[in-house]
Design a protein around this motif. Sequence first.
Motif, PDB file in Angstrom:
ATOM      1  N   TRP A   1       7.393  25.391 152.574  1.00 57.72           N
ATOM      2  CA  TRP A   1       8.523  24.456 152.705  1.00 57.72           C
ATOM      3  C   TRP A   1       8.856  24.126 154.139  1.00 57.72           C
ATOM      4  N   ARG A   2       8.163  24.763 155.066  1.00 58.27           N
ATOM      5  CA  ARG A   2       8.439  24.416 156.467  1.00 58.27           C
ATOM      6  C   ARG A   2       8.099  22.955 156.747  1.00 58.27           C
ATOM      7  N   GLY A   3       7.323  22.334 155.856  1.00 59.54           N
ATOM      8  CA  GLY A   3       6.993  20.917 156.010  1.00 59.54           C
ATOM      9  C   GLY A   3       8.094  19.981 155.525  1.00 59.54           C
ATOM     10  N   SER A   4       9.135  20.499 154.942  1.00 57.12           N
ATOM     11  CA  SER A   4      10.261  19.658 154.492  1.00 57.12           C
ATOM     12  C   SER A   4      11.413  19.779 155.487  1.00 57.12           C
ATOM     13  N   PRO A   5      12.191  18.735 155.635  1.00 55.35           N
ATOM     14  CA  PRO A   5      13.312  18.801 156.594  1.00 55.35           C
ATOM     15  C   PRO A   5      14.409  19.747 156.101  1.00 55.35           C
ATOM     16  N   THR A   6      15.085  20.378 157.045  1.00 58.60           N
ATOM     17  CA  THR A   6      16.246  21.207 156.684  1.00 58.60           C
ATOM     18  C   THR A   6      17.480  20.325 156.618  1.00 58.60           C
ATOM     19  N   GLU A   7      18.235  20.480 155.556  1.00 57.89           N
ATOM     20  CA  GLU A   7      19.497  19.761 155.442  1.00 57.89           C
ATOM     21  C   GLU A   7      20.624  20.798 155.332  1.00 57.89           C
ATOM     22  N   LEU A   8      21.801  20.405 155.741  1.00 61.89           N
ATOM     23  CA  LEU A   8      22.934  21.330 155.676  1.00 61.89           C
ATOM     24  C   LEU A   8      24.149  20.586 155.139  1.00 61.89           C
ATOM     25  N   ALA A   9      24.788  21.195 154.161  1.00 60.70           N
ATOM     26  CA  ALA A   9      26.016  20.618 153.609  1.00 60.70           C
ATOM     27  C   ALA A   9      27.103  21.684 153.625  1.00 60.70           C
ATOM     28  N   ILE A  10      28.342  21.254 153.765  1.00 61.12           N
ATOM     29  CA  ILE A  10      29.483  22.186 153.693  1.00 61.12           C
ATOM     30  C   ILE A  10      30.540  21.568 152.780  1.00 61.12           C
ATOM     31  N   MET A  11      30.774  22.253 151.671  1.00 72.77           N
ATOM     32  CA  MET A  11      31.829  21.817 150.748  1.00 72.77           C
ATOM     33  C   MET A  11      33.005  22.779 150.887  1.00 72.77           C
TER      34      MET A  11
ATOM     35  N   ILE B   1      15.066  34.891 157.243  1.00 71.02           N
ATOM     36  CA  ILE B   1      14.245  35.563 156.231  1.00 71.02           C
ATOM     37  C   ILE B   1      13.488  34.526 155.396  1.00 71.02           C
ATOM     38  N   VAL B   2      14.189  33.477 154.980  1.00 69.77           N
ATOM     39  CA  VAL B   2      13.591  32.479 154.069  1.00 69.77           C
ATOM     40  C   VAL B   2      12.784  31.425 154.848  1.00 69.77           C
ATOM     41  N   ARG B   3      12.830  31.510 156.145  1.00 72.03           N
ATOM     42  CA  ARG B   3      12.067  30.616 157.022  1.00 72.03           C
ATOM     43  C   ARG B   3      12.524  29.169 156.907  1.00 72.03           C
ATOM     44  N   ILE B   4      13.841  29.065 156.978  1.00 74.03           N
ATOM     45  CA  ILE B   4      14.469  27.749 157.063  1.00 74.03           C
ATOM     46  C   ILE B   4      14.988  27.617 158.493  1.00 74.03           C
ATOM     47  N   ASP B   5      14.490  26.643 159.207  1.00 68.47           N
ATOM     48  CA  ASP B   5      14.910  26.424 160.596  1.00 68.47           C
ATOM     49  C   ASP B   5      16.219  25.634 160.596  1.00 68.47           C
ATOM     50  N   LEU B   6      17.254  26.197 161.193  1.00 69.44           N
ATOM     51  CA  LEU B   6      18.554  25.501 161.199  1.00 69.44           C
ATOM     52  C   LEU B   6      18.720  24.730 162.503  1.00 69.44           C
ATOM     53  N   PRO B   7      18.854  23.423 162.425  1.00 69.96           N
ATOM     54  CA  PRO B   7      18.941  22.651 163.669  1.00 69.96           C
ATOM     55  C   PRO B   7      20.356  22.601 164.264  1.00 69.96           C
ATOM     56  N   TYR B   8      21.153  23.642 164.045  1.00 68.65           N
ATOM     57  CA  TYR B   8      22.515  23.690 164.583  1.00 68.65           C
ATOM     58  C   TYR B   8      22.749  25.085 165.146  1.00 68.65           C
TER      59      TYR B   8
ATOM     60  N   SER C   1      44.489  26.967 150.776  1.00 66.38           N
ATOM     61  CA  SER C   1      43.578  28.062 150.453  1.00 66.38           C
ATOM     62  C   SER C   1      42.416  27.445 149.682  1.00 66.38           C
ATOM     63  N   CYS C   2      41.222  27.917 149.934  1.00 63.75           N
ATOM     64  CA  CYS C   2      40.062  27.282 149.291  1.00 63.75           C
ATOM     65  C   CYS C   2      38.828  28.170 149.387  1.00 63.75           C
ATOM     66  N   TYR C   3      37.804  27.715 148.685  1.00 55.67           N
ATOM     67  CA  TYR C   3      36.474  28.338 148.748  1.00 55.67           C
ATOM     68  C   TYR C   3      35.594  27.392 149.562  1.00 55.67           C
ATOM     69  N   ILE C   4      34.768  27.958 150.416  1.00 56.01           N
ATOM     70  CA  ILE C   4      33.921  27.127 151.288  1.00 56.01           C
ATOM     71  C   ILE C   4      32.458  27.449 151.001  1.00 56.01           C
ATOM     72  N   ARG C   5      31.660  26.442 150.814  1.00 56.12           N
ATOM     73  CA  ARG C   5      30.256  26.639 150.450  1.00 56.12           C
ATOM     74  C   ARG C   5      29.325  25.910 151.428  1.00 56.12           C
ATOM     75  N   PRO C   6      28.898  26.589 152.497  1.00 55.68           N
ATOM     76  CA  PRO C   6      27.829  26.034 153.321  1.00 55.68           C
ATOM     77  C   PRO C   6      26.494  26.226 152.594  1.00 55.68           C
ATOM     78  N   LEU C   7      25.662  25.211 152.615  1.00 57.41           N
ATOM     79  CA  LEU C   7      24.377  25.248 151.894  1.00 57.41           C
ATOM     80  C   LEU C   7      23.292  24.641 152.776  1.00 57.41           C
ATOM     81  N   ALA C   8      22.326  25.466 153.166  1.00 61.88           N
ATOM     82  CA  ALA C   8      21.176  24.955 153.925  1.00 61.88           C
ATOM     83  C   ALA C   8      20.013  24.869 152.945  1.00 61.88           C
TER      84      ALA C   8
END
Length: 307
Positions: free
Chosen positions: A112-122, A67-74, A94-101
């Motif tokens: 923003w399609r001209g910016s690289p997609t980054e992905l983090a998982i906390m 929807i947001v037009r973020i291409d996920l390279p995974y 037990s924990c909370y997990i936060r994936p963030l693209a």
Amino acid sequence: MAIPKSEWIWHNGGFVKWDEAKVHISTHALHYGSSVFEGIRAYETKNGTAILGLTPHVQRLFDSCKIVRIDLPYSRDEISSAIVETVRRNGLTSCYIRPLAYKGAGTITLDWRGSPTELAIMAFSFGRLLGSEGVEQGVDVMVSSWRRMAPNTHAGMSKAGGNYVNSGFVTMEANDLGYMEGITLDINGHVSEGSGENVFVVYRGAIYTPPVGASILMGVNRGYIITLARELGYEVREETFPREMLYVADEIFFTGTAVEVTPVRSVDKIRIGGGSRGQVTRQIQEQFFGIINGGIPDRYGWMTPVK
Ligand SMILES: Cc1ncc(COP(=O)(O)O)c(C=O)c1O
């Protein structure tokens, strides 16, 4: 509520130490909210740590990105494995997990399609957002003066970072006025949802929850609770309803990763039902908490073990 540090964060394909997971100030998402994220919980069950709803959460991450037009390279599998590994490597039970693209440093323009997609998982330890007392006794909430975003303004179906400015307004207003949470109405004045949770109303024997057309985020737990409630024999109706139905409800409860299943005992200082957790809410909680702590068999395969 400060985030308790864990040791490792998965960032762009590998693990880095918590303090080394950094972004540049020109990161696009910092400026324009061009990010999407997920909130997932892992529970300590009788059979070891397991993640609730991994597959639908990862699916929603992909849907939000589309929807947001973020291409996920995974791939979905790669992200699911990275999530499991983040919990395992941090030794969390037990924990909370936060994936963030998010869109990283690149363009200053709004394409923003001209910016690289980054992905983090906390992943980090996380208690009950509205407190254990809230889960048992219910919380006091208000109808927010803020509306949930109208269709064709923001994309409410996506869990986009930028959408949470709206949720922040709702939360801060509720905090300032002494309530645990705010419930938003949609642009037509129908009940939508809480700042970070879906809402259910028990009224004359049936259970109502706003439909996707009421600008809600389609909660993973919302789907699970509909399944459990129907299995218990309740009629569940996904339909729009007015604010005043909250006041005359027999029971109200929230569902969501952070709040799990939390009863609401008053809205705008009007007592709901008997002013404490109702029977239907309690029955649904028993099933839900039974499945996530391993006391009741996980008959739907909602839990993914962290080996
Ligand atoms: C705005 C909003 N609505 C509803 C939910 C509940 O969704 P879920 O059950 O997938 O956690 C959340 C939490 O992610 C949310 O942020």
